[in-house]
Each structure stands twice: as structure tokens, then as C-alpha cells.
Design a protein around this motif. Structure first.
Motif, PDB file in Angstrom:
ATOM      1  N   LEU A 103      54.177  -0.972  68.936  1.00 19.86           N
ATOM      2  CA  LEU A 103      52.895  -0.393  68.518  1.00 19.86           C
ATOM      3  C   LEU A 103      51.725  -1.142  69.152  1.00 19.86           C
ATOM      4  CD1 LEU A 103      51.451   1.678  66.690  1.00 19.86           C
ATOM      5  CD2 LEU A 103      51.453  -0.065  64.883  1.00 19.86           C
ATOM      6  N   ILE A 104      51.800  -2.465  69.162  1.00 18.07           N
ATOM      7  CA  ILE A 104      50.730  -3.269  69.764  1.00 18.07           C
ATOM      8  C   ILE A 104      50.635  -2.999  71.262  1.00 18.07           C
ATOM      9  CG2 ILE A 104      50.042  -5.637  70.350  1.00 18.07           C
ATOM     10  CD1 ILE A 104      51.135  -6.500  67.620  1.00 18.07           C
ATOM     11  N   ILE A 105      51.796  -2.872  71.925  1.00 15.96           N
ATOM     12  CA  ILE A 105      51.794  -2.579  73.367  1.00 15.96           C
ATOM     13  C   ILE A 105      51.116  -1.236  73.634  1.00 15.96           C
ATOM     14  CG2 ILE A 105      53.263  -2.028  75.356  1.00 15.96           C
ATOM     15  CD1 ILE A 105      55.304  -4.047  74.216  1.00 15.96           C
ATOM     16  N   MET A 106      51.426  -0.220  72.822  1.00 15.21           N
ATOM     17  CA  MET A 106      50.868   1.119  73.050  1.00 15.21           C
ATOM     18  C   MET A 106      49.382   1.191  72.708  1.00 15.21           C
ATOM     19  SD  MET A 106      53.298   2.475  74.453  1.00 15.21           S
ATOM     20  CE  MET A 106      52.174   3.783  74.876  1.00 15.21           C
ATOM     21  N   LEU A 107      48.939   0.409  71.729  1.00 13.20           N
ATOM     22  CA  LEU A 107      47.524   0.419  71.343  1.00 13.20           C
ATOM     23  C   LEU A 107      46.667  -0.478  72.235  1.00 13.20           C
ATOM     24  CD1 LEU A 107      47.715   0.371  67.436  1.00 13.20           C
ATOM     25  CD2 LEU A 107      46.897   2.239  68.876  1.00 13.20           C
ATOM     26  N   GLY A 108      47.320  -1.274  73.088  1.00 12.09           N
ATOM     27  CA  GLY A 108      46.585  -2.236  73.910  1.00 12.09           C
ATOM     28  C   GLY A 108      45.563  -1.596  74.830  1.00 12.09           C
ATOM     29  N   GLY A 109      45.920  -0.446  75.440  1.00 14.60           N
ATOM     30  CA  GLY A 109      45.021   0.202  76.403  1.00 14.60           C
ATOM     31  C   GLY A 109      43.731   0.673  75.777  1.00 14.60           C
ATOM     32  N   VAL A 110      43.844   1.426  74.673  1.00 13.42           N
ATOM     33  CA  VAL A 110      42.629   1.959  74.040  1.00 13.42           C
ATOM     34  C   VAL A 110      41.818   0.830  73.406  1.00 13.42           C
ATOM     35  CG1 VAL A 110      43.629   4.233  73.659  1.00 13.42           C
ATOM     36  CG2 VAL A 110      43.865   2.490  71.889  1.00 13.42           C
ATOM     37  N   THR A 111      42.502  -0.201  72.928  1.00 14.63           N
ATOM     38  CA  THR A 111      41.790  -1.356  72.359  1.00 14.63           C
ATOM     39  C   THR A 111      40.896  -1.994  73.412  1.00 14.63           C
ATOM     40  OG1 THR A 111      43.606  -1.797  70.820  1.00 14.63           O
ATOM     41  CG2 THR A 111      42.047  -3.589  71.221  1.00 14.63           C
ATOM     42  N   MET A 406      58.011   3.504  61.642  1.00 14.06           N
ATOM     43  CA  MET A 406      57.725   2.377  60.752  1.00 14.06           C
ATOM     44  C   MET A 406      57.668   2.815  59.290  1.00 14.06           C
ATOM     45  SD  MET A 406      54.857   0.472  63.142  1.00 14.06           S
ATOM     46  CE  MET A 406      54.650  -0.983  62.094  1.00 14.06           C
ATOM     47  N   ILE A 407      57.200   4.028  59.038  1.00  9.08           N
ATOM     48  CA  ILE A 407      57.089   4.517  57.658  1.00  9.08           C
ATOM     49  C   ILE A 407      58.427   5.020  57.129  1.00  9.08           C
ATOM     50  CG2 ILE A 407      56.042   6.307  56.206  1.00  9.08           C
ATOM     51  CD1 ILE A 407      53.562   6.131  58.060  1.00  9.08           C
ATOM     52  N   SER A 408      59.152   5.781  57.976  1.00 10.06           N
ATOM     53  CA  SER A 408      60.402   6.392  57.523  1.00 10.06           C
ATOM     54  C   SER A 408      61.609   5.483  57.695  1.00 10.06           C
ATOM     55  CB  SER A 408      60.653   7.695  58.291  1.00 10.06           C
ATOM     56  OG  SER A 408      60.914   7.418  59.656  1.00 10.06           O
ATOM     57  N   GLY A 409      61.496   4.510  58.611  1.00 15.11           N
ATOM     58  CA  GLY A 409      62.634   3.647  58.906  1.00 15.11           C
ATOM     59  C   GLY A 409      63.631   4.290  59.846  1.00 15.11           C
ATOM     60  N   ARG A 410      63.288   5.494  60.375  1.00 17.01           N
ATOM     61  CA  ARG A 410      64.178   6.200  61.293  1.00 17.01           C
ATOM     62  C   ARG A 410      63.509   6.353  62.646  1.00 17.01           C
ATOM     63  NH1 ARG A 410      65.585  11.564  58.108  1.00 17.01           N
ATOM     64  NH2 ARG A 410      63.351  11.356  57.694  1.00 17.01           N
ATOM     65  N   LYS A 411      64.207   5.962  63.691  1.00 19.14           N
ATOM     66  CA  LYS A 411      63.670   6.045  65.039  1.00 19.14           C
ATOM     67  C   LYS A 411      64.026   7.396  65.658  1.00 19.14           C
ATOM     68  CE  LYS A 411      63.724   3.569  69.462  1.00 19.14           C
ATOM     69  NZ  LYS A 411      64.294   2.424  70.214  1.00 19.14           N
ATOM     70  N   PRO A 412      63.034   8.130  66.210  1.00 17.43           N
ATOM     71  CA  PRO A 412      63.344   9.398  66.888  1.00 17.43           C
ATOM     72  C   PRO A 412      64.332   9.151  68.030  1.00 17.43           C
ATOM     73  CG  PRO A 412      60.968   9.155  66.570  1.00 17.43           C
ATOM     74  CD  PRO A 412      61.590   7.840  66.224  1.00 17.43           C
ATOM     75  N   SER A 413      65.219  10.093  68.260  1.00 19.15           N
ATOM     76  CA  SER A 413      66.218   9.937  69.312  1.00 19.15           C
ATOM     77  C   SER A 413      65.569   9.960  70.690  1.00 19.15           C
ATOM     78  CB  SER A 413      67.259  11.058  69.230  1.00 19.15           C
ATOM     79  OG  SER A 413      66.663  12.306  69.581  1.00 19.15           O
ATOM     80  N   ASP A 414      66.269   9.345  71.653  1.00 18.65           N
ATOM     81  CA  ASP A 414      65.753   9.342  73.027  1.00 18.65           C
ATOM     82  C   ASP A 414      65.604  10.760  73.560  1.00 18.65           C
ATOM     83  OD1 ASP A 414      65.647   6.610  73.034  1.00 18.65           O
ATOM     84  OD2 ASP A 414      67.569   6.329  74.062  1.00 18.65           O
ATOM     85  N   LYS A 415      66.522  11.652  73.175  1.00 19.10           N
ATOM     86  CA  LYS A 415      66.463  13.039  73.649  1.00 19.10           C
ATOM     87  C   LYS A 415      65.223  13.740  73.091  1.00 19.10           C
ATOM     88  CE  LYS A 415      69.070  14.583  75.904  1.00 19.10           C
ATOM     89  NZ  LYS A 415      69.079  14.711  77.389  1.00 19.10           N
ATOM     90  N   PHE A 416      64.929  13.483  71.811  1.00 16.37           N
ATOM     91  CA  PHE A 416      63.713  14.067  71.208  1.00 16.37           C
ATOM     92  C   PHE A 416      62.470  13.558  71.919  1.00 16.37           C
ATOM     93  CE2 PHE A 416      60.110  13.521  68.336  1.00 16.37           C
ATOM     94  CZ  PHE A 416      59.909  14.823  67.901  1.00 16.37           C
ATOM     95  N   LEU A 417      62.421  12.248  72.170  1.00 16.07           N
ATOM     96  CA  LEU A 417      61.256  11.667  72.849  1.00 16.07           C
ATOM     97  C   LEU A 417      61.111  12.220  74.266  1.00 16.07           C
ATOM     98  CD1 LEU A 417      61.542   7.922  71.724  1.00 16.07           C
ATOM     99  CD2 LEU A 417      59.916   9.639  70.901  1.00 16.07           C
TER     100      LEU A 417
END
Length: 447
Positions: A103-111, A406-417
Motif C-alpha cells: 500500500l505504501i509503495i502504491m501511494l508513494g507516487g501521488v504522495t 487488508m479489510i477482508s483478509g482475502r487477496k484477489p487472485s492473480d487472474k482477477f488482477l
């Protein structure tokens, strides 16, 4: 030459914003020991203008100046390189890091974009001061230079009191507030009048050729002549026309009404030339014009003539920090309001969405560091906000999926992403085509 100056400012600003935005991703990725495979200014489709590998990272400059990117190992991004994801996750890959680090890596640009904008505003406030025209110094009101404002009932000479109930202190802010406003309260010859603005006002304003809605009222100073002007031998550049046919002329906007009554006539007039008053005879053509264009008056000359006062608030560095931060917050709010207008089809504001040509045209055709930094700060805010939109191919889309994880505790699958990234990429291409298509349409039609 003017085009080269604009292009230089455009590319320098774009390059600065892209490099710093990508550094915002690059630095936390490195801090969390995540491998960054590429760091590119501009896109390197098929080939690069320059590239050099240092450690695990290839640094380069692409040939297509539509942005830039960092390619982070183990991350589904715009490169759509999924071969790596078929292997077992490695400890140095993005997908192996805890969600909070990703999350920090992804927010770094806009920050970095937002920090850059605030730093620029603080620096400008400290170095240049805060310059503005105090609205209450426009003793004879404003000059309405756009027909669209005249159509809704505003007149030259009106003194703006407030816009949407907010007292107008700075004339420089009037145009933007009007574009985003619903009503204007003016003082017209001592009587208060309320002017209602239609919901599609911004669309109507954009269709007119004049770029400015209103200006401080200016005296009639000769700037140049039309090719068929009948008064080239009578008037000279920098002449002040002060009376026509016995009627006093204090401002340029008063001339139209006077001349309309004098078509095809030769009329006496008074001008001031080199501080001397001279009597002349002006020829008025069939359209009620004398064939001259107004001269631009500098702020210093306007102050000397008593037209208005240019105020400059000076600050120490410590004082400039809160002032600059507040300036950045206000610009951020204004941009949010603009996006709201664009999202409302009734306003027609979506027709004014521009692409790279629109950004290019913002820059002046002369070199001005003050204008450059002002525009760069605004573009940095725009880049930060746009990247936060919840579109999968943008930082905001990645952040949305990370927050879900982070909220659900479930990571979306690579195929979904992977599918989401494809959908987001299509949306981005559509937006780019729409924005730049608007640029092309305006260039062709002149609208």
C-alpha cells in the motif's frame, strides 16, 4: 521560436512530474527490499532513446512522451508481463510483501505529487510573494470581455460584490469562481443586482472565441490598426483617446456605444499624446468602428493611472509555509470542484476536457519561471488526483484492491488482477482518446 519556448517548458515540467512521481514508488520499493526492474521517463515501446542497467534496475528514457513508469518485480501493471507470476513467489517480489508495504509503495507516487505541489507553493510565496489585484480597488467596476457574460445580464462597469454568497476579495479569482458558480451579486450604479448563471455556463463560455470573461477596465489606448483602418494617418500607437464627438471616454469599453451612433461619419475627438492634448478628426466606418485595437497595459502603468492597485503580500520563509499550504489546499479544492462539473453532463464541462495539447497551451510563449512553477504545481495536483481514481490501471485501482485485501483478509487472485488491469487499461485508452480527440476537434474547428 515561441513554440520552442512553450515546448521546452512543457517537456521540462512533464519530465519533472513523471520522474518525481515514479521516485515516489521507487524509493519505498527499495526500502522494503522489493526489486525494481525498470525506471523509465516516457514510454519505451519497441525501443529506448537511452538505457543503462545499474544493479537490478534498467534506467532509461523512452521515445513516447505520454508518461513514465517503474516496473516492479512480481506486480501486475500496465506492462501486462505475467510470465513472472507463473513462478513461485520470491521474497524480493512485490506480491510477497505484506499488504501494508504494498500500500505504501502504491501511494508513494501521488504522495510525492501532493508534497511537490505544496513545496512549490511555499517556495513561490516566499520568493515571489502573494500577488493579486484587490477587488475593491476597481473603483469603476470590471470590463466584461465575453458575450456569454453579457448574455446572462452582466455589464461593464458592474462592481462584483460576491459570488455564490462569498465576498470577492481578489479580482484574480473572479473568473474561476464565476465558471464554477451559480450567481453573482454586483453593484450597478449603487443598486445591487443578482445575476443567475445557467448550469451549462462553462460550456457556453468555452464556445466563444475570447478566452477571458472579464478584465479590469482599461482606458482607450491605441495598440495597433486593422488593415483597412481609416485612421492610420491620424492616430499613433500609445495615443489615449479621451473624448469623441464631445462625449468623454474614460474606458475602452465605452467606445462601442458611442461609435454605433456615428457610422459613416467624421467626428471630432480629443487624444493625449506625449502628455499633450490634441484635437483630431476620426473617421468612423459603416460598422461603427475606427479600425484600432487596444494596447496592453502593464500592472505598473495601471497603478500609475489609478485603475487599480496590485497588492503583494511578502512573507518570511516561516510565514510562507502555512500560506503556501493553504494555497495548495485551495487549488486542490478547486480541482475537485472542476471534476464535479465534468461529471455532471448538464454542465457540458466534459466537452472541455483536454489532452496533451491543452496542457501544452497552458504554458506561455515566453520563458517565465514564475509561470512555469505555478503551472507545474497545478499539474502536480492534477496528476495526483487523477492517479487516485479507482481505475485498475492507475495507482488508485491498486490501492482499492489492497484496501479490500487488508479489510477482508482475502487477496484477489492473480487472474482477477490481470483481468482488472486489462479493463482499466481499456478505460485509460478511451479517456486518452476522448481528451486528445477534443484537442484535435478544437484545432480543426477553431471552437
Amino acid at each position: 521560436m515561441d513554440v520552442l519556448v512553450k515546448l521546452s517548458q512543457f517537456l521540462l515540467s512533464l519530465s519533472l512530474l513523471i520522474v518525481l512521481h515514479e521516485l515516489g514508488h521507487f524509493i519505498p520499493a527499495k526500502l522494503f527490499k522489493t526489486r525494481v526492474e525498470k525506471f523509465y521517463l516516457f514510454f519505451d515501446i519497441k525501443f529506448s532513446l537511452f538505457k543503462k542497467k545499474v544493479g537490478d534496475t534498467v534506467y532509461g528514457i523512452g521515445w513516447l512522451p505520454l508518461g513514465g513508469y517503474v516496473k516492479i518485480a512480481g506486480m501486475i501493471d500496465e506492462s501486462m508481463d505475467t510470465d513472472q507470476l507463473k513462478q513461485e513467489p520470491q521474497p524480493w517480489e512485490f506480491r510477497s510483501k505484506p499488504a501494508w508495504q504494498r500500500l505504501i509503495i502504491m501511494l508513494g507516487g501521488v504522495t510525492v505529487n501532493f508534497i511537490l505541489a505544496f513545496v512549490i507553493y511555499i517556495g513561490m510565496t516566499w520568493f515571489y510573494g502573494d500577488k493579486y489585484i484587490a477587488n475593491d480597488t476597481l473603483k469603476d467596476g470590471v470590463w466584461v470581455t465575453s458575450e456569454v457574460l453579457e448574455d446572462v445580464g452582466m455589464q461593464s462597469g458592474d462592481k462584483i460584490i460576491s459570488i455564490d454568497g462569498q465576498h470577492l476579495e481578489r479580482f484574480d479569482e473572479a473568473a474561476m469562481k464565476i465558471i464554477m458558480g451559480k450567481e453573482i451579486l454586483v453593484d450597478r450604479n449603487g443598486v445591487q443586482e443578482t445575476i443567475k448563471l445557467p448550469v451549462d455556463f462553462i460550456n457556453s463560455a468555452s464556445k466563444r472565441k475570447k478566452t477571458k470573461l472579464l478584465m479590469p477596465r482599461m482606458p482607450f489606448v491605441v495598440g495597433g490598426f486593422t488593415d483597412d483602418s481609416p485612421n492610420k494617418d491620424v492616430l499613433q500607437p500609445k495615443d489615449f483617446v479621451t473624448a469623441v464627438n464631445g462625449q468623454k471616454i474614460s474606458y475602452f469599453d465605452q467606445m462601442d456605444d458611442v461609435l454605433k451612433q456615428l457610422s459613416n461619419k467624421e467626428v471630432p475627438a480629443k487624444i493625449t499624446r506625449d502628455n499633450k492634448e490634441i484635437d483630431v478628426v476620426l473617421k468612423v466606418n459603416a460598422e461603427g468602428m475606427i479600425g484600432v485595437s487596444p494596447a496592453l497595459i502593464t500592472h505598473n502603468d495601471a497603478e500609475k493611472l489609478g485603475l487599480y492597485k496590485l497588492s503583494t503580500d511578502r512573507y518570511s520563509f516561516a510565514e510562507s509555509v502555512p500560506v503556501g499550504v493553504n494555497m495548495g489546499i485551495n487549488k486542490l479544492k478547486e480541482y475537485g470542484q472542476q471534476l464535479k462539473l465534468i461529471g455532471n453532463p448538464d454542465t457540458g464541462a466534459y466537452k472541455e476536457v483536454g489532452g496533451f495539447m491543452a496542457i501544452f497551451n497552458i504554458f506561455p510563449d515566453f520563458w517565465s519561471w514564475e509561470a512555469f512553477w505555478q503551472i507545474t504545481a497545478l499539474l502536480s495536483i492534477m496528476l495526483g488526483v487523477m492517479n487516485l481514481l479507482p481505475i485498475p490501471a492507475l495507482d488508485g485501482g491498486h490501492v482499492l484492491f489492497l484496501l479490500y485485501e487488508m479489510i477482508s483478509g482475502r487477496k484477489p487472485s492473480d487472474k482477477f488482477l490481470e483481468y482488472a488491469q486489462t479493463v482499466g487499461f481499456v478505460i485509460l485508452i478511451a479517456l486518452l482518446l476522448f481528451a486528445n480527440g477534443n484537442d484535435i476537434f478544437k484545432a480543426i474547428t477553431g471552437k
